[in-house]
Design a protein around this motif. Sequence first.
Motif, short mmCIF file in Angstrom:
data_model
loop_
_atom_site.label_atom_id
_atom_site.label_comp_id
_atom_site.label_asym_id
_atom_site.label_seq_id
_atom_site.Cartn_x
_atom_site.Cartn_y
_atom_site.Cartn_z
N PRO A 115 0.81 -1.23 0.00
CA PRO A 115 0.00 0.00 0.00
C PRO A 115 0.83 1.26 0.00
CG PRO A 115 -0.11 -1.08 2.15
CD PRO A 115 0.58 -2.02 1.22
N THR A 116 2.07 1.21 0.54
CA THR A 116 2.95 2.39 0.55
C THR A 116 4.38 1.97 0.25
OG1 THR A 116 3.62 2.31 2.89
CG2 THR A 116 1.53 3.42 2.38
N GLY A 117 5.14 2.91 -0.30
CA GLY A 117 6.54 2.66 -0.54
C GLY A 117 7.34 2.59 0.74
N THR A 118 6.95 3.38 1.74
CA THR A 118 7.64 3.33 3.02
C THR A 118 7.61 1.92 3.61
OG1 THR A 118 7.17 5.65 3.49
CG2 THR A 118 7.65 4.25 5.38
N MET A 119 6.45 1.29 3.56
CA MET A 119 6.34 -0.08 4.07
C MET A 119 7.19 -1.04 3.23
SD MET A 119 2.95 -2.52 4.50
CE MET A 119 2.13 -1.41 5.66
N ALA A 120 7.14 -0.89 1.93
CA ALA A 120 7.90 -1.78 1.05
C ALA A 120 9.40 -1.67 1.34
CB ALA A 120 7.62 -1.43 -0.41
N GLN A 121 9.88 -0.46 1.50
CA GLN A 121 11.32 -0.28 1.73
C GLN A 121 11.75 -0.82 3.08
OE1 GLN A 121 13.42 1.83 -0.99
NE2 GLN A 121 12.84 3.71 0.04
N GLN A 122 10.97 -0.52 4.11
CA GLN A 122 11.35 -1.00 5.45
C GLN A 122 11.41 -2.52 5.50
OE1 GLN A 122 12.52 1.28 7.39
NE2 GLN A 122 11.83 2.69 5.79
N ILE A 123 10.45 -3.15 4.86
CA ILE A 123 10.42 -4.61 4.88
C ILE A 123 11.57 -5.18 4.05
CG2 ILE A 123 9.10 -6.59 4.02
CD1 ILE A 123 6.58 -5.20 5.04
N ALA A 124 11.86 -4.56 2.91
CA ALA A 124 12.99 -5.03 2.11
C ALA A 124 14.29 -4.96 2.91
CB ALA A 124 13.11 -4.18 0.84
N TYR A 137 2.93 -6.08 9.18
CA TYR A 137 2.96 -4.62 9.22
C TYR A 137 1.60 -3.99 8.94
CZ TYR A 137 8.05 -3.80 9.50
OH TYR A 137 9.35 -3.72 9.91
N GLY A 138 0.59 -4.81 8.68
CA GLY A 138 -0.74 -4.27 8.41
C GLY A 138 -0.99 -3.92 6.96
N GLY A 139 -0.18 -4.47 6.06
CA GLY A 139 -0.33 -4.15 4.65
C GLY A 139 -1.13 -5.15 3.85
N GLN A 140 -1.73 -6.12 4.53
CA GLN A 140 -2.55 -7.11 3.83
C GLN A 140 -3.96 -6.55 3.73
OE1 GLN A 140 -1.19 -9.56 2.47
NE2 GLN A 140 -2.56 -11.29 2.18
N VAL A 141 -4.17 -5.65 2.78
CA VAL A 141 -5.42 -4.89 2.67
C VAL A 141 -6.48 -5.75 2.01
CG1 VAL A 141 -6.47 -2.78 1.78
CG2 VAL A 141 -4.10 -2.76 2.57
N PHE A 142 -7.73 -5.62 2.48
CA PHE A 142 -8.84 -6.47 2.01
C PHE A 142 -9.06 -6.31 0.51
CE2 PHE A 142 -13.63 -7.01 1.68
CZ PHE A 142 -13.56 -8.38 1.62
N GLN A 143 -9.22 -5.07 0.02
CA GLN A 143 -9.39 -4.84 -1.40
C GLN A 143 -8.54 -3.64 -1.83
OE1 GLN A 143 -13.46 -4.44 -2.63
NE2 GLN A 143 -14.04 -6.47 -1.90
N GLN A 144 -7.84 -3.79 -2.95
CA GLN A 144 -7.00 -2.72 -3.46
C GLN A 144 -7.16 -2.54 -4.97
OE1 GLN A 144 -3.02 -2.50 -1.10
NE2 GLN A 144 -3.45 -4.67 -1.30
N TRP A 145 -8.28 -3.00 -5.50
CA TRP A 145 -8.45 -2.99 -6.95
C TRP A 145 -8.39 -1.59 -7.57
CZ3 TRP A 145 -12.65 -0.29 -8.63
CH2 TRP A 145 -13.71 -0.12 -7.73
N PRO A 146 -8.90 -0.50 -6.90
CA PRO A 146 -8.76 0.81 -7.56
C PRO A 146 -7.29 1.20 -7.77
CG PRO A 146 -10.43 0.90 -5.84
CD PRO A 146 -9.69 -0.39 -5.65
#
Length: 415
Positions: A111-120, A276-285
Motif C-alpha cells: 500500500p505504501t513505498g515506506t512499508m515496502a522499503q522497510q520490509i525489504a 505490518y498491516g499491509g494485507q489490505v482487504f481490497q485494493q483494486w482501484p
Amino acid sequence: MADDTDGTDSGKGGGTDSGTDEVADGTGGDPERAARARRLAAWHASERTLARPSANGRIAERLADLTAALTADGPSYGGDGYVDVYGDGIVAELERRVAALLGMEAAAFFPTGTMAQQIALRCWAGRTGTPVVAVHPLAHLEVHERDAYLTVSGLRAVATTREPRPPTAEEIRDLDEPFGTLALELPLRDAGFLLPEWDELVAVVEAARERDAVVHFDGARLWECTAHFGRGLEEIAALADSVYVSFYKSLDGISGAALAGPETLVAEAKAWRHRYGGQVFQQWPAALAALAGLDRELPRLPSYVAHARVVAEALRKAFTAAGVAWSRVHPEVPHTHQFQVWLPYPAAVLDEAGVRLAEETRTTLFRRWTEPGPPGLATTEVTVASPALEWTADDVTAAADAFLARVRELMKEDG
C-alpha cells in the motif's frame, strides 16, 4: 522539499493535497485551508500547465479515469473481472506485470513505498546478518520516512557521502565500517533528481559487492531513468538484488508500490507485509490505476524527459534575460522529467505570484516553493509531463516573464 502536488512528500510533516473540492466544502475560516483551496482552484482551472498531478484532481475525475481504463484496450484488466480479495486477481496480475518489466523472479504489491522499503531492508538485514544500511543522507529513507528504518525495523544507517550527489565507487569502498545493504535512490530526488552515469552506477554496485553487501534500489522514480542511462528497465534492475517502484509518482496512479526481487525474498516480504498491516482487504482501484499507468504513462516517459531539457533551458535563459540577481536550474540538463528551480525571493512571494499567474492567465508554471536554506532563497520542483509537450521554448519564456513580472509587483508591495 515541497513536491508538485502542494505539500511535502510522505513521512516528514504534512501531507499532499488530495484534490478534494475544498472551495465547495468551505474552509471554516481557516486561512491555511483557504489558501490551499485557492491554489487548487487556480491550478485546476488552468488551461496550460506543465503537469496535472492526479493528487490535484477531483474525485469524479479520478472515477472517470478508472472507468476509462476499464474500457481501454489494456491487455491486463477489464470490467468483467472480480474485485481482489487480500491480493489476488488484479493485484496479483499487477505483481506479475511488474516482475516481468523489471526482469525479477517475483514482486509484491504494497500500500505504501515506506512499508515496502522497510520490509525489504529488514529482510536483507536478516539475511546478511547486519542491521547497517549504507544510504545517502538526502535519500527518501532518511528525509521522508520519519526514521522508520531505525524505530520500526531496528536498523542503522551509515552515510555513503555528505555531498549532494550520488555516491561514487571509491566512497563505497572507503566506508569505515561494514554494512549489509547498500540502498541507492534512483534518481536522488532531494539533490535535484540526480542520477549517476551508467558506468558510475555499475562501479558503485561492484564496490558494494566487494564489501559483501547486497544492493537495494529505491526506484520510486525508476521508470523515467531509462533515457538517462540508455538502458531498459530490466537491465537497470538487474544490477540490484531488490527494487522498489512506485505507482503514483510518475505513472499517475492512486497509491501503492511494489517490491521486486528473488522469489524467496518476496515470499518473506509478503509475510512481513501481513505483520505490518499491509494485507489490505481490497485494493483494486489502486491496482487498476497502476496498470493503466503502465500502459499509458510508461511509454511516454522518455518524451517527457526529452522535453524537460527544453523547458529547463528556456527557464534558465529567461531568468538570465530578465536580469534575476541569481537563479539556478538544477541540474542544467535534467536527468529525468523533473528538476529543481532556485530563485532569490521569499517562498511566500513566489507562491503568490504563481497563484496570481494561474488566476489571471490560466497558466500554471510553478506550484509550491520552500526555503530549505537561507531565508529569501527558495526552491521548487518542476515536473514535465504530457500537458507540457504542447509548450514550445517561447511559451516557457513567456510564462516565466509573466511570472517574474508578478514577483516584482509583489516585492514592491512588500517594499
